[in-house]
Design a protein around this motif. Sequence first.
Motif, PDB file in Angstrom:
ATOM      1  N   PHE A   9       0.831  -1.204   0.000  1.00 46.69           N
ATOM      2  CA  PHE A   9       0.000   0.000   0.000  1.00 46.69           C
ATOM      3  C   PHE A   9       0.865   1.252   0.000  1.00 46.69           C
ATOM      4  CE2 PHE A   9      -2.222   3.318   2.542  1.00 46.69           C
ATOM      5  CZ  PHE A   9      -3.149   3.675   1.576  1.00 46.69           C
ATOM      6  N   VAL A  10       1.942   1.238   0.760  1.00 43.02           N
ATOM      7  CA  VAL A  10       2.850   2.387   0.803  1.00 43.02           C
ATOM      8  C   VAL A  10       3.438   2.627  -0.594  1.00 43.02           C
ATOM      9  CG1 VAL A  10       4.977   3.327   1.793  1.00 43.02           C
ATOM     10  CG2 VAL A  10       3.370   2.069   3.251  1.00 43.02           C
ATOM     11  N   LEU A  11       3.832   1.555  -1.272  1.00 45.39           N
ATOM     12  CA  LEU A  11       4.376   1.690  -2.623  1.00 45.39           C
ATOM     13  C   LEU A  11       3.343   2.244  -3.605  1.00 45.39           C
ATOM     14  CD1 LEU A  11       6.495  -1.572  -3.026  1.00 45.39           C
ATOM     15  CD2 LEU A  11       7.304   0.754  -2.613  1.00 45.39           C
ATOM     16  N   VAL A  12       2.142   1.690  -3.566  1.00 43.55           N
ATOM     17  CA  VAL A  12       1.081   2.151  -4.469  1.00 43.55           C
ATOM     18  C   VAL A  12       0.709   3.598  -4.156  1.00 43.55           C
ATOM     19  CG1 VAL A  12      -1.348   1.825  -5.107  1.00 43.55           C
ATOM     20  CG2 VAL A  12       0.172  -0.144  -4.955  1.00 43.55           C
ATOM     21  N   ALA A  13       0.534   3.894  -2.880  1.00 37.63           N
ATOM     22  CA  ALA A  13       0.171   5.260  -2.483  1.00 37.63           C
ATOM     23  C   ALA A  13       1.267   6.249  -2.898  1.00 37.63           C
ATOM     24  CB  ALA A  13      -0.061   5.334  -0.976  1.00 37.63           C
ATOM     25  N   GLY A  14       2.517   5.887  -2.674  1.00 39.00           N
ATOM     26  CA  GLY A  14       3.622   6.764  -3.052  1.00 39.00           C
ATOM     27  C   GLY A  14       3.652   7.028  -4.546  1.00 39.00           C
ATOM     28  N   THR A  15       3.414   5.981  -5.323  1.00 34.41           N
ATOM     29  CA  THR A  15       3.426   6.116  -6.779  1.00 34.41           C
ATOM     30  C   THR A  15       2.253   6.945  -7.276  1.00 34.41           C
ATOM     31  OG1 THR A  15       4.549   3.985  -6.979  1.00 34.41           O
ATOM     32  CG2 THR A  15       3.434   4.831  -8.954  1.00 34.41           C
ATOM     33  N   VAL A  16       1.055   6.615  -6.821  1.00 27.50           N
ATOM     34  CA  VAL A  16      -0.131   7.337  -7.293  1.00 27.50           C
ATOM     35  C   VAL A  16      -0.097   8.792  -6.834  1.00 27.50           C
ATOM     36  CG1 VAL A  16      -2.657   7.465  -7.193  1.00 27.50           C
ATOM     37  CG2 VAL A  16      -1.528   5.248  -7.456  1.00 27.50           C
ATOM     38  N   LEU A  17       0.257   9.026  -5.594  1.00 29.59           N
ATOM     39  CA  LEU A  17       0.338  10.413  -5.122  1.00 29.59           C
ATOM     40  C   LEU A  17       1.424  11.189  -5.873  1.00 29.59           C
ATOM     41  CD1 LEU A  17      -0.217   9.916  -1.284  1.00 29.59           C
ATOM     42  CD2 LEU A  17      -1.751  11.103  -2.890  1.00 29.59           C
ATOM     43  N   ALA A  18       2.521  10.542  -6.223  1.00 29.43           N
ATOM     44  CA  ALA A  18       3.561  11.214  -7.011  1.00 29.43           C
ATOM     45  C   ALA A  18       3.030  11.584  -8.388  1.00 29.43           C
ATOM     46  CB  ALA A  18       4.800  10.328  -7.141  1.00 29.43           C
ATOM     47  N   VAL A  19       2.361  10.640  -9.034  1.00 26.23           N
ATOM     48  CA  VAL A  19       1.791  10.931 -10.356  1.00 26.23           C
ATOM     49  C   VAL A  19       0.786  12.075 -10.259  1.00 26.23           C
ATOM     50  CG1 VAL A  19       0.303  10.003 -12.183  1.00 26.23           C
ATOM     51  CG2 VAL A  19       2.205   8.635 -11.302  1.00 26.23           C
ATOM     52  N   PHE A  20      -0.064  12.037  -9.248  1.00 24.58           N
ATOM     53  CA  PHE A  20      -1.084  13.077  -9.096  1.00 24.58           C
ATOM     54  C   PHE A  20      -0.473  14.418  -8.700  1.00 24.58           C
ATOM     55  CE2 PHE A  20      -5.233  10.525  -8.164  1.00 24.58           C
ATOM     56  CZ  PHE A  20      -5.129   9.907  -9.392  1.00 24.58           C
ATOM     57  N   LEU A  21       0.278  14.450  -7.611  1.00 22.47           N
ATOM     58  CA  LEU A  21       0.748  15.726  -7.051  1.00 22.47           C
ATOM     59  C   LEU A  21       1.926  16.327  -7.818  1.00 22.47           C
ATOM     60  CD1 LEU A  21       0.430  14.930  -3.238  1.00 22.47           C
ATOM     61  CD2 LEU A  21      -1.181  16.181  -4.713  1.00 22.47           C
TER      62      LEU A  21
END
Length: 125
Positions: free
Chosen positions: A96-108
């Motif tokens: 979850f940390v990996l997915v959240a980090g990736t998606v939030l990076a793409v978004f933000l």
Amino acid sequence: MKKVLPFLVVDVVLVVVFCAIGRRSHDEANAVTGLLTTAWPFLAGLALGWIVNEALYRNKSLPASVVPAGIVIWLCTLVGGMVLRVVSGQGTAFSFVLVAGTVLAVFLLGWRALYALASRRSAAR
């Protein structure tokens, strides 16, 4: 504040969208209350990121810039969100940390990169 409010709104909307996508992908119930439960740690981390960016760079870093504002805001959103999830008894599995980090990076970071590209193109005209 009027200058930065649209950028803050974009960040808030994207964090909420991230949380909504996650909840939807896991078929979790209680749409509104569940979304709030999932989103609040990341929204608090986002707020922290905006505060940290302002404290560190005081008007020297536009909130729409990828570096340093985007990086600071993204890292605070991710780390702050995960810490608050742990404190509140929510899950923080490594995947979850990996997915959240990736998606939030793409978004933000992604919208900031697109904004920079569009700004450069309009300035070149």
